[in-house]
Design a protein around this motif. Structure first.
Motif, PDB file in Angstrom:
ATOM      1  N   ILE A   4     -14.099  -4.221  -0.494  1.00 43.52           N
ATOM      2  CA  ILE A   4     -12.771  -4.838  -0.415  1.00 43.52           C
ATOM      3  C   ILE A   4     -11.768  -3.837   0.157  1.00 43.52           C
ATOM      4  CG2 ILE A   4     -10.846  -5.745  -1.783  1.00 43.52           C
ATOM      5  CD1 ILE A   4     -12.922  -6.975  -3.654  1.00 43.52           C
ATOM      6  N   ALA A   5     -11.880  -2.570  -0.262  1.00 42.12           N
ATOM      7  CA  ALA A   5     -10.961  -1.539   0.236  1.00 42.12           C
ATOM      8  C   ALA A   5     -11.111  -1.337   1.737  1.00 42.12           C
ATOM      9  CB  ALA A   5     -11.204  -0.220  -0.499  1.00 42.12           C
ATOM     10  N   ILE A   6     -12.296  -1.544   2.256  1.00 42.82           N
ATOM     11  CA  ILE A   6     -12.513  -1.378   3.697  1.00 42.82           C
ATOM     12  C   ILE A   6     -12.073  -2.624   4.471  1.00 42.82           C
ATOM     13  CG2 ILE A   6     -14.276  -1.088   5.489  1.00 42.82           C
ATOM     14  CD1 ILE A   6     -15.822   0.631   3.433  1.00 42.82           C
ATOM     15  N   LEU A   7     -12.454  -3.795   3.988  1.00 42.26           N
ATOM     16  CA  LEU A   7     -12.161  -5.024   4.723  1.00 42.26           C
ATOM     17  C   LEU A   7     -10.719  -5.518   4.531  1.00 42.26           C
ATOM     18  CD1 LEU A   7     -15.487  -6.982   4.126  1.00 42.26           C
ATOM     19  CD2 LEU A   7     -14.811  -5.641   6.122  1.00 42.26           C
ATOM     20  N   LEU A   8     -10.239  -5.467   3.303  1.00 45.19           N
ATOM     21  CA  LEU A   8      -8.886  -5.917   2.976  1.00 45.19           C
ATOM     22  C   LEU A   8      -8.192  -4.853   2.139  1.00 45.19           C
ATOM     23  CD1 LEU A   8      -9.758  -9.582   1.991  1.00 45.19           C
ATOM     24  CD2 LEU A   8      -8.662  -8.834   4.097  1.00 45.19           C
ATOM     25  N   PRO A   9      -7.745  -3.778   2.774  1.00 46.30           N
ATOM     26  CA  PRO A   9      -7.175  -2.665   2.018  1.00 46.30           C
ATOM     27  C   PRO A   9      -6.003  -3.061   1.122  1.00 46.30           C
ATOM     28  CG  PRO A   9      -7.471  -2.054   4.313  1.00 46.30           C
ATOM     29  CD  PRO A   9      -7.776  -3.507   4.206  1.00 46.30           C
ATOM     30  N   TRP A  10      -5.153  -3.938   1.588  1.00 46.71           N
ATOM     31  CA  TRP A  10      -3.995  -4.344   0.803  1.00 46.71           C
ATOM     32  C   TRP A  10      -4.413  -5.046  -0.482  1.00 46.71           C
ATOM     33  CZ3 TRP A  10      -3.503  -9.531  -0.110  1.00 46.71           C
ATOM     34  CH2 TRP A  10      -4.248 -10.380   0.722  1.00 46.71           C
ATOM     35  N   LEU A  11      -5.483  -5.803  -0.435  1.00 45.32           N
ATOM     36  CA  LEU A  11      -5.965  -6.507  -1.618  1.00 45.32           C
ATOM     37  C   LEU A  11      -6.500  -5.529  -2.657  1.00 45.32           C
ATOM     38  CD1 LEU A  11      -6.448  -9.245  -2.927  1.00 45.32           C
ATOM     39  CD2 LEU A  11      -8.671  -9.311  -1.796  1.00 45.32           C
ATOM     40  N   SER A  12      -7.103  -4.460  -2.185  1.00 44.16           N
ATOM     41  CA  SER A  12      -7.594  -3.419  -3.088  1.00 44.16           C
ATOM     42  C   SER A  12      -6.452  -2.841  -3.919  1.00 44.16           C
ATOM     43  CB  SER A  12      -8.282  -2.324  -2.280  1.00 44.16           C
ATOM     44  OG  SER A  12      -8.598  -1.219  -3.082  1.00 44.16           O
ATOM     45  N   PHE A  13      -5.322  -2.583  -3.271  1.00 41.80           N
ATOM     46  CA  PHE A  13      -4.167  -2.053  -3.995  1.00 41.80           C
ATOM     47  C   PHE A  13      -3.611  -3.084  -4.967  1.00 41.80           C
ATOM     48  CE2 PHE A  13      -3.877   0.920  -0.344  1.00 41.80           C
ATOM     49  CZ  PHE A  13      -3.858   2.104  -1.065  1.00 41.80           C
ATOM     50  N   LEU A  14      -3.522  -4.334  -4.533  1.00 45.30           N
ATOM     51  CA  LEU A  14      -2.963  -5.370  -5.395  1.00 45.30           C
ATOM     52  C   LEU A  14      -3.840  -5.616  -6.620  1.00 45.30           C
ATOM     53  CD1 LEU A  14      -1.586  -8.009  -2.860  1.00 45.30           C
ATOM     54  CD2 LEU A  14      -0.335  -6.286  -4.157  1.00 45.30           C
ATOM     55  N   LEU A  15      -5.155  -5.560  -6.460  1.00 45.51           N
ATOM     56  CA  LEU A  15      -6.054  -5.775  -7.591  1.00 45.51           C
ATOM     57  C   LEU A  15      -5.957  -4.652  -8.625  1.00 45.51           C
ATOM     58  CD1 LEU A  15      -9.265  -7.126  -5.817  1.00 45.51           C
ATOM     59  CD2 LEU A  15      -7.650  -8.400  -7.236  1.00 45.51           C
ATOM     60  N   ARG A  16      -5.529  -3.473  -8.181  1.00 44.77           N
ATOM     61  CA  ARG A  16      -5.365  -2.344  -9.100  1.00 44.77           C
ATOM     62  C   ARG A  16      -3.943  -2.238  -9.630  1.00 44.77           C
ATOM     63  NH1 ARG A  16      -6.577   2.501  -6.316  1.00 44.77           N
ATOM     64  NH2 ARG A  16      -6.582   1.395  -4.360  1.00 44.77           N
ATOM     65  N   LYS A  18      -1.033  -1.959  -7.871  1.00 42.30           N
ATOM     66  CA  LYS A  18      -0.110  -1.138  -7.080  1.00 42.30           C
ATOM     67  C   LYS A  18       0.555  -2.037  -6.037  1.00 42.30           C
ATOM     68  CE  LYS A  18      -2.568   3.135  -7.770  1.00 42.30           C
ATOM     69  NZ  LYS A  18      -3.018   4.372  -7.151  1.00 42.30           N
ATOM     70  N   LEU A  19       1.589  -2.721  -6.470  1.00 43.03           N
ATOM     71  CA  LEU A  19       2.232  -3.738  -5.641  1.00 43.03           C
ATOM     72  C   LEU A  19       2.889  -3.142  -4.401  1.00 43.03           C
ATOM     73  CD1 LEU A  19       2.980  -6.721  -5.399  1.00 43.03           C
ATOM     74  CD2 LEU A  19       5.062  -6.193  -6.630  1.00 43.03           C
ATOM     75  N   LEU A  20       3.673  -2.100  -4.571  1.00 39.33           N
ATOM     76  CA  LEU A  20       4.384  -1.508  -3.434  1.00 39.33           C
ATOM     77  C   LEU A  20       3.406  -0.929  -2.414  1.00 39.33           C
ATOM     78  CD1 LEU A  20       7.155  -0.946  -2.245  1.00 39.33           C
ATOM     79  CD2 LEU A  20       7.141   1.242  -3.440  1.00 39.33           C
ATOM     80  N   SER A  21       2.384  -0.248  -2.882  1.00 42.78           N
ATOM     81  CA  SER A  21       1.367   0.298  -1.972  1.00 42.78           C
ATOM     82  C   SER A  21       0.637  -0.825  -1.242  1.00 42.78           C
ATOM     83  CB  SER A  21       0.359   1.151  -2.735  1.00 42.78           C
ATOM     84  OG  SER A  21       0.974   2.285  -3.281  1.00 42.78           O
ATOM     85  N   GLY A  22       0.379  -1.922  -1.944  1.00 44.06           N
ATOM     86  CA  GLY A  22      -0.286  -3.067  -1.324  1.00 44.06           C
ATOM     87  C   GLY A  22       0.540  -3.676  -0.209  1.00 44.06           C
ATOM     88  N   ILE A  23       1.837  -3.818  -0.447  1.00 44.15           N
ATOM     89  CA  ILE A  23       2.723  -4.380   0.580  1.00 44.15           C
ATOM     90  C   ILE A  23       2.818  -3.441   1.780  1.00 44.15           C
ATOM     91  CG2 ILE A  23       5.109  -5.029   1.079  1.00 44.15           C
ATOM     92  CD1 ILE A  23       5.239  -6.023  -1.862  1.00 44.15           C
ATOM     93  N   LEU A  24       2.981  -2.150   1.511  1.00 42.27           N
ATOM     94  CA  LEU A  24       3.053  -1.169   2.596  1.00 42.27           C
ATOM     95  C   LEU A  24       1.749  -1.140   3.397  1.00 42.27           C
ATOM     96  CD1 LEU A  24       4.798   1.031   3.894  1.00 42.27           C
ATOM     97  CD2 LEU A  24       3.748   2.651   2.323  1.00 42.27           C
ATOM     98  N   CYS A  25       0.634  -1.238   2.707  1.00 42.66           N
ATOM     99  CA  CYS A  25      -0.664  -1.253   3.380  1.00 42.66           C
ATOM    100  C   CYS A  25      -0.821  -2.525   4.226  1.00 42.66           C
ATOM    101  CB  CYS A  25      -1.761  -1.157   2.334  1.00 42.66           C
ATOM    102  SG  CYS A  25      -3.389  -0.872   3.015  1.00 42.66           S
ATOM    103  N   LEU A  26      -0.333  -3.654   3.729  1.00 42.37           N
ATOM    104  CA  LEU A  26      -0.406  -4.899   4.498  1.00 42.37           C
ATOM    105  C   LEU A  26       0.416  -4.790   5.777  1.00 42.37           C
ATOM    106  CD1 LEU A  26      -1.349  -7.827   4.711  1.00 42.37           C
ATOM    107  CD2 LEU A  26       0.679  -8.477   3.417  1.00 42.37           C
ATOM    108  N   ILE A  27       1.581  -4.186   5.685  1.00 42.34           N
ATOM    109  CA  ILE A  27       2.406  -3.990   6.881  1.00 42.34           C
ATOM    110  C   ILE A  27       1.691  -3.074   7.872  1.00 42.34           C
ATOM    111  CG2 ILE A  27       4.561  -2.969   7.728  1.00 42.34           C
ATOM    112  CD1 ILE A  27       5.827  -3.948   5.057  1.00 42.34           C
ATOM    113  N   LEU A  28       1.095  -2.011   7.372  1.00 39.36           N
ATOM    114  CA  LEU A  28       0.354  -1.092   8.233  1.00 39.36           C
ATOM    115  C   LEU A  28      -0.853  -1.782   8.862  1.00 39.36           C
ATOM    116  CD1 LEU A  28      -0.032   1.834   9.235  1.00 39.36           C
ATOM    117  CD2 LEU A  28      -1.351   2.259   7.170  1.00 39.36           C
ATOM    118  N   GLN A  29      -1.485  -2.643   8.090  1.00 39.30           N
ATOM    119  CA  GLN A  29      -2.697  -3.317   8.546  1.00 39.30           C
ATOM    120  C   GLN A  29      -2.416  -4.420   9.571  1.00 39.30           C
ATOM    121  OE1 GLN A  29      -4.961  -4.692   5.239  1.00 39.30           O
ATOM    122  NE2 GLN A  29      -6.383  -5.829   6.489  1.00 39.30           N
ATOM    123  N   CYS A  30      -1.192  -4.847   9.689  1.00 41.29           N
ATOM    124  CA  CYS A  30      -0.862  -5.922  10.639  1.00 41.29           C
ATOM    125  C   CYS A  30      -1.131  -5.535  12.082  1.00 41.29           C
ATOM    126  CB  CYS A  30       0.599  -6.339  10.479  1.00 41.29           C
ATOM    127  SG  CYS A  30       0.855  -7.346   9.013  1.00 41.29           S
TER     128      CYS A  30
END
Length: 69
Positions: A4-16, A18-30
């Motif tokens: 999950i961390a490799i395919l959907l990094p933002w989801l990995s953060f959200l499942l743990r 870490k909301l802010l890190s997940g959002i930042l990672c989603l923006i980076l992943q776009c």
């Protein structure tokens, strides 16, 4: 969880939780170029989290062992 961390990094953060890190990672992943750093960041963060959990367990076991003497 590593997959999950490799395919959907933002989801990995959200499942743990870490909301802010997940959002930042989603923006980076776009962006296509941002996907690789986001995946690396998620995997490293996941490994750090696992190491912290392992260290807390070891410290707790050591403290319990000392208390029994």
């Amino acid at each position: 969880m590593t997959l999950i961390a490799i395919l959907l990094p933002w989801l990995s953060f959200l499942l743990r939780g870490k909301l802010l890190s997940g959002i930042l990672c989603l923006i980076l992943q776009c962006t296509i170029l941002g996907w690789i750093p986001a995946a690396i960041w998620a995997v490293v963060s996941l490994n750090d989290s696992r190491a912290d959990r392992r260290n807390r367990k070891l410290i707790k076991a050591i403290k319990q062992n000392r208390a029994s003497y």
